[in-house]
Scaffold this motif. Structure first.
Motif, PDB file in Angstrom:
ATOM      1  N   ARG A  80       2.060   1.092   3.095  1.00  8.93           N
ATOM      2  CA  ARG A  80       1.213   1.602   1.905  1.00  8.93           C
ATOM      3  C   ARG A  80       1.245   0.520   0.656  1.00  8.93           C
ATOM      4  O   ARG A  80       0.690   0.282  -0.189  1.00  8.93           O
ATOM      5  CB  ARG A  80       0.923   3.142   2.089  1.00  8.93           C
ATOM      6  CG  ARG A  80      -0.401   3.838   0.493  1.00  8.93           C
ATOM      7  CD  ARG A  80      -0.662   4.675   0.740  1.00  8.93           C
ATOM      8  NE  ARG A  80      -1.096   5.441   1.355  1.00  8.93           N
ATOM      9  CZ  ARG A  80      -0.842   6.155   1.964  1.00  8.93           C
ATOM     10  NH1 ARG A  80       0.573   6.749   2.033  1.00  8.93           N
ATOM     11  NH2 ARG A  80      -1.238   6.849   3.581  1.00  8.93           N
ATOM     12  N   SER A  81       2.680   1.409   0.278  1.00  6.62           N
ATOM     13  CA  SER A  81       3.020   1.056  -1.183  1.00  6.62           C
ATOM     14  C   SER A  81       3.851  -0.873  -1.137  1.00  6.62           C
ATOM     15  O   SER A  81       3.618  -1.158  -2.221  1.00  6.62           O
ATOM     16  CB  SER A  81       4.528   1.761  -1.161  1.00  6.62           C
ATOM     17  OG  SER A  81       5.163   1.271  -2.332  1.00  6.62           O
ATOM     18  N   TRP A  82       3.899  -1.214   0.097  1.00  7.54           N
ATOM     19  CA  TRP A  82       3.861  -2.483   0.243  1.00  7.54           C
ATOM     20  C   TRP A  82       2.510  -3.074  -0.441  1.00  7.54           C
ATOM     21  O   TRP A  82       2.995  -4.050  -0.527  1.00  7.54           O
ATOM     22  CB  TRP A  82       4.458  -2.784   1.559  1.00  7.54           C
ATOM     23  CG  TRP A  82       4.393  -4.489   2.124  1.00  7.54           C
ATOM     24  CD1 TRP A  82       5.285  -5.251   1.583  1.00  7.54           C
ATOM     25  CD2 TRP A  82       3.716  -5.225   3.017  1.00  7.54           C
ATOM     26  NE1 TRP A  82       5.307  -6.089   2.429  1.00  7.54           N
ATOM     27  CE2 TRP A  82       4.144  -6.641   2.334  1.00  7.54           C
ATOM     28  CE3 TRP A  82       1.977  -5.637   3.548  1.00  7.54           C
ATOM     29  CZ2 TRP A  82       3.795  -8.138   3.504  1.00  7.54           C
ATOM     30  CZ3 TRP A  82       1.801  -6.645   3.975  1.00  7.54           C
ATOM     31  CH2 TRP A  82       2.526  -7.530   4.157  1.00  7.54           C
ATOM     32  N   ALA A  83       1.721  -2.909   0.639  1.00 12.69           N
ATOM     33  CA  ALA A  83       0.228  -2.927   0.703  1.00 12.69           C
ATOM     34  C   ALA A  83      -0.657  -3.194  -0.730  1.00 12.69           C
ATOM     35  O   ALA A  83      -0.955  -4.431  -1.686  1.00 12.69           O
ATOM     36  CB  ALA A  83      -0.780  -2.721   1.550  1.00 12.69           C
TER      37      ALA A  83
ATOM     38  N   GLY B 181     -10.496   0.671   3.238  1.00 13.05           N
ATOM     39  CA  GLY B 181     -10.050  -0.039   4.389  1.00 13.05           C
ATOM     40  C   GLY B 181      -8.294   0.174   4.666  1.00 13.05           C
ATOM     41  O   GLY B 181      -8.193  -0.299   5.753  1.00 13.05           O
ATOM     42  N   LEU B 182      -7.783  -0.220   3.377  1.00 16.96           N
ATOM     43  CA  LEU B 182      -6.007   0.317   4.486  1.00 16.96           C
ATOM     44  C   LEU B 182      -5.912   1.366   4.486  1.00 16.96           C
ATOM     45  O   LEU B 182      -5.390   0.980   5.689  1.00 16.96           O
ATOM     46  CB  LEU B 182      -4.890   0.070   2.996  1.00 16.96           C
ATOM     47  CG  LEU B 182      -3.823   0.183   2.205  1.00 16.96           C
ATOM     48  CD1 LEU B 182      -2.922  -0.691   3.553  1.00 16.96           C
ATOM     49  CD2 LEU B 182      -3.634   0.648   1.324  1.00 16.96           C
ATOM     50  N   GLU B 183      -5.935   2.347   4.361  1.00 17.16           N
ATOM     51  CA  GLU B 183      -6.034   3.419   5.480  1.00 17.16           C
ATOM     52  C   GLU B 183      -6.744   3.514   6.943  1.00 17.16           C
ATOM     53  O   GLU B 183      -5.813   3.818   7.779  1.00 17.16           O
ATOM     54  CB  GLU B 183      -6.719   5.236   4.095  1.00 17.16           C
ATOM     55  CG  GLU B 183      -6.484   4.991   3.269  1.00 17.16           C
ATOM     56  CD  GLU B 183      -4.120   5.488   3.209  1.00 17.16           C
ATOM     57  OE1 GLU B 183      -3.930   6.212   3.736  1.00 17.16           O
ATOM     58  OE2 GLU B 183      -4.083   5.205   2.638  1.00 17.16           O
ATOM     59  N   VAL B 184      -7.553   2.734   6.809  1.00 14.60           N
ATOM     60  CA  VAL B 184      -8.114   2.098   8.224  1.00 14.60           C
ATOM     61  C   VAL B 184      -7.367   1.681   9.333  1.00 14.60           C
ATOM     62  O   VAL B 184      -6.930   1.758  10.617  1.00 14.60           O
ATOM     63  CB  VAL B 184      -9.768   2.133   7.955  1.00 14.60           C
ATOM     64  CG1 VAL B 184     -10.073   1.581   9.844  1.00 14.60           C
ATOM     65  CG2 VAL B 184     -10.969   2.562   7.237  1.00 14.60           C
TER      66      VAL B 184
ATOM     67  N   LEU C  46      -2.507   1.941  13.298  1.00  9.67           N
ATOM     68  CA  LEU C  46      -1.109   0.897  13.342  1.00  9.67           C
ATOM     69  C   LEU C  46      -0.690   2.470  13.785  1.00  9.67           C
ATOM     70  O   LEU C  46       0.567   2.625  14.666  1.00  9.67           O
ATOM     71  CB  LEU C  46      -0.753   0.677  12.398  1.00  9.67           C
ATOM     72  CG  LEU C  46      -0.617  -0.784  11.912  1.00  9.67           C
ATOM     73  CD1 LEU C  46       0.345  -0.870  10.658  1.00  9.67           C
ATOM     74  CD2 LEU C  46       0.351  -1.903  12.917  1.00  9.67           C
ATOM     75  N   SER C  47      -0.917   3.384  13.147  1.00 12.38           N
ATOM     76  CA  SER C  47      -0.637   4.960  13.728  1.00 12.38           C
ATOM     77  C   SER C  47      -0.391   4.840  15.738  1.00 12.38           C
ATOM     78  O   SER C  47       0.279   5.663  15.610  1.00 12.38           O
ATOM     79  CB  SER C  47      -1.143   5.776  12.970  1.00 12.38           C
ATOM     80  OG  SER C  47       0.124   7.286  13.020  1.00 12.38           O
ATOM     81  N   VAL C  48      -1.928   4.843  15.640  1.00  7.49           N
ATOM     82  CA  VAL C  48      -1.912   5.144  16.898  1.00  7.49           C
ATOM     83  C   VAL C  48      -1.473   4.013  18.140  1.00  7.49           C
ATOM     84  O   VAL C  48      -0.202   4.472  18.838  1.00  7.49           O
ATOM     85  CB  VAL C  48      -3.539   4.835  17.093  1.00  7.49           C
ATOM     86  CG1 VAL C  48      -3.855   4.746  18.511  1.00  7.49           C
ATOM     87  CG2 VAL C  48      -4.475   5.719  16.634  1.00  7.49           C
TER      88      VAL C  48
ATOM     89  N   LEU D 233       1.595  -6.896  10.204  1.00  6.73           N
ATOM     90  CA  LEU D 233       1.790  -7.188   9.271  1.00  6.73           C
ATOM     91  C   LEU D 233       0.856  -8.191   8.622  1.00  6.73           C
ATOM     92  O   LEU D 233       0.123  -8.428   7.922  1.00  6.73           O
ATOM     93  CB  LEU D 233       3.139  -7.905   8.805  1.00  6.73           C
ATOM     94  CG  LEU D 233       4.595  -6.369   9.248  1.00  6.73           C
ATOM     95  CD1 LEU D 233       6.515  -6.520   8.077  1.00  6.73           C
ATOM     96  CD2 LEU D 233       3.923  -5.349   7.097  1.00  6.73           C
ATOM     97  N   THR D 234       0.592  -9.073   9.874  1.00  6.58           N
ATOM     98  CA  THR D 234      -0.187 -10.317   9.640  1.00  6.58           C
ATOM     99  C   THR D 234      -1.526  -9.861   9.592  1.00  6.58           C
ATOM    100  O   THR D 234      -2.329 -10.354   8.520  1.00  6.58           O
ATOM    101  CB  THR D 234      -0.105 -11.735  10.746  1.00  6.58           C
ATOM    102  OG1 THR D 234       1.093 -12.237  11.035  1.00  6.58           O
ATOM    103  CG2 THR D 234      -1.641 -12.299  10.540  1.00  6.58           C
ATOM    104  N   LEU D 235      -2.247  -8.823   9.879  1.00 11.02           N
ATOM    105  CA  LEU D 235      -3.723  -7.846  10.155  1.00 11.02           C
ATOM    106  C   LEU D 235      -3.241  -7.705   8.347  1.00 11.02           C
ATOM    107  O   LEU D 235      -4.314  -7.255   7.603  1.00 11.02           O
ATOM    108  CB  LEU D 235      -3.238  -7.003  11.086  1.00 11.02           C
ATOM    109  CG  LEU D 235      -4.983  -5.972  11.181  1.00 11.02           C
ATOM    110  CD1 LEU D 235      -5.960  -7.179  10.934  1.00 11.02           C
ATOM    111  CD2 LEU D 235      -5.014  -5.173  11.843  1.00 11.02           C
ATOM    112  N   LEU D 236      -2.321  -6.706   8.222  1.00  7.29           N
ATOM    113  CA  LEU D 236      -2.222  -5.800   6.638  1.00  7.29           C
ATOM    114  C   LEU D 236      -2.879  -7.348   5.856  1.00  7.29           C
ATOM    115  O   LEU D 236      -3.015  -7.390   4.559  1.00  7.29           O
ATOM    116  CB  LEU D 236      -0.861  -5.189   6.840  1.00  7.29           C
ATOM    117  CG  LEU D 236      -1.116  -4.050   5.788  1.00  7.29           C
ATOM    118  CD1 LEU D 236      -2.490  -3.414   5.863  1.00  7.29           C
ATOM    119  CD2 LEU D 236       0.436  -3.353   5.875  1.00  7.29           C
ATOM    120  N   SER D 237      -1.254  -7.998   5.629  1.00  9.65           N
ATOM    121  CA  SER D 237      -1.642  -8.906   4.527  1.00  9.65           C
ATOM    122  C   SER D 237      -2.786  -9.928   4.556  1.00  9.65           C
ATOM    123  O   SER D 237      -2.902  -9.820   3.278  1.00  9.65           O
ATOM    124  CB  SER D 237       0.165  -9.723   4.920  1.00  9.65           C
ATOM    125  OG  SER D 237      -0.176 -10.569   5.918  1.00  9.65           O
TER     126      SER D 237
END
Length: 249
Positions: A102-105, A232-235, A240-242, A157-161
């Motif tokens: 979260r901090s990274w994003a 959206g970040l939390e979604v 990823l948590s799953v 990370l690709t998805l998140l970035s």
């Protein structure tokens, strides 16, 4: 790997020694000067202010003379993007992978708010420069303690970035479209106008959303990144948590 095996573009990204000039007068330019000038122009006037002719004019040289140092106009954009993407200082210790990512994003989002021209740079290559590599390393360090495979970590990370980049780009474009209008007011006007022209029969789900949750009525905290982005970040982090939980079984 020998120096000769390192592609010229990678040498420029990492500021490795340039191949000595064989003939003619020694150039007074170098990669650092050209890229720093282009980044400064982009910071002042956006990506369109950092074209090769404008960079050359700022340096009082011909546009053709720049190619020895930046290879091509596409490479200049990649050099600019990496140079302008310095990671923040030492990151605070995260309680877990989720807090760390979260901090990274949010830090990446903050960079894009500071330099909105960066997400407008077309992506021609995978991250290759020192700053982009540092961002990748920091992201991987948050997932290293999980049971994800290397491929899964890179995919996450690709998805998140990509989400951070697209969110920043979308926000910037919408702000330009509002032409100075307040965001909440613009969303309320949009929702009200759309609700008047759609029919519940043709668009039953959208009609229900507009009727139950009017756009622009959800106040945001000015001390936080944009609410649409953080939601959206939390979604994505939920997803990823799953995956991480399943990998640990």
């Amino acid at each position: 790997m020998s120096d000769d095996a390192v592609p010229d573009f990678i040498r420029r990204l990492w500021r490795l020694p340039e191949t000595p000039q064989q003939r003619g007068r020694k150039s007074t330019l170098d990669v650092e000067t050209v890229v720093a000038t282009a980044v400064q122009l982009a910071d002042q006037g956006g990506l369109e202010a950092a074209t090769l002719p404008k960079v050359a004019e700022e340096l009082n040289v011909t546009a053709m003379s720049l190619y020895r140092h930046i290879g091509s106009k596409h490479e200049l954009l990649q050099l600019m993007m990496d140079a302008a993407s310095q990671p923040p200082g030492p990151e605070p210790a995260a309680a877990d992978w989720r807090e760390g990512l979260r901090s990274w994003a949010i830090d990446l989002w903050t960079l894009y708010q500071k330099r909105p021209w960066i997400p407008r740079v077309p992506i021609y290559r995978s991250p290759s420069g020192p700053n982009q590599t540092a961002w990748l390393e920091r992201g991987l360090s948050q997932l290293a303690s999980t049971a994800l495979t290397a491929k899964e970590m890179l995919s996450g990370l690709t998805l998140l970035s990509g989400f951070v980049r697209q969110s920043a780009l979308l926000q910037s474009e919408l702000e330009e479209g509002r032409d100075g209008q307040d965001k909440a007011e613009s969303e309320r006007d949009y929702g009200a106008a759309l609700y008047q022209v759609i029919s519940a029969k043709r668009f039953p789900h959208l009609s229900q959303v507009l009727a139950s949750e009017p756009l622009g009525d959800d106040p945001t905290n000015d001390d936080e990144p944009d609410r649409d982005f953080t939601d959206g970040l939390e979604v994505i982090l939920d997803g990823l948590s799953v995956r991480i939980s399943a990998a640990a079984l």
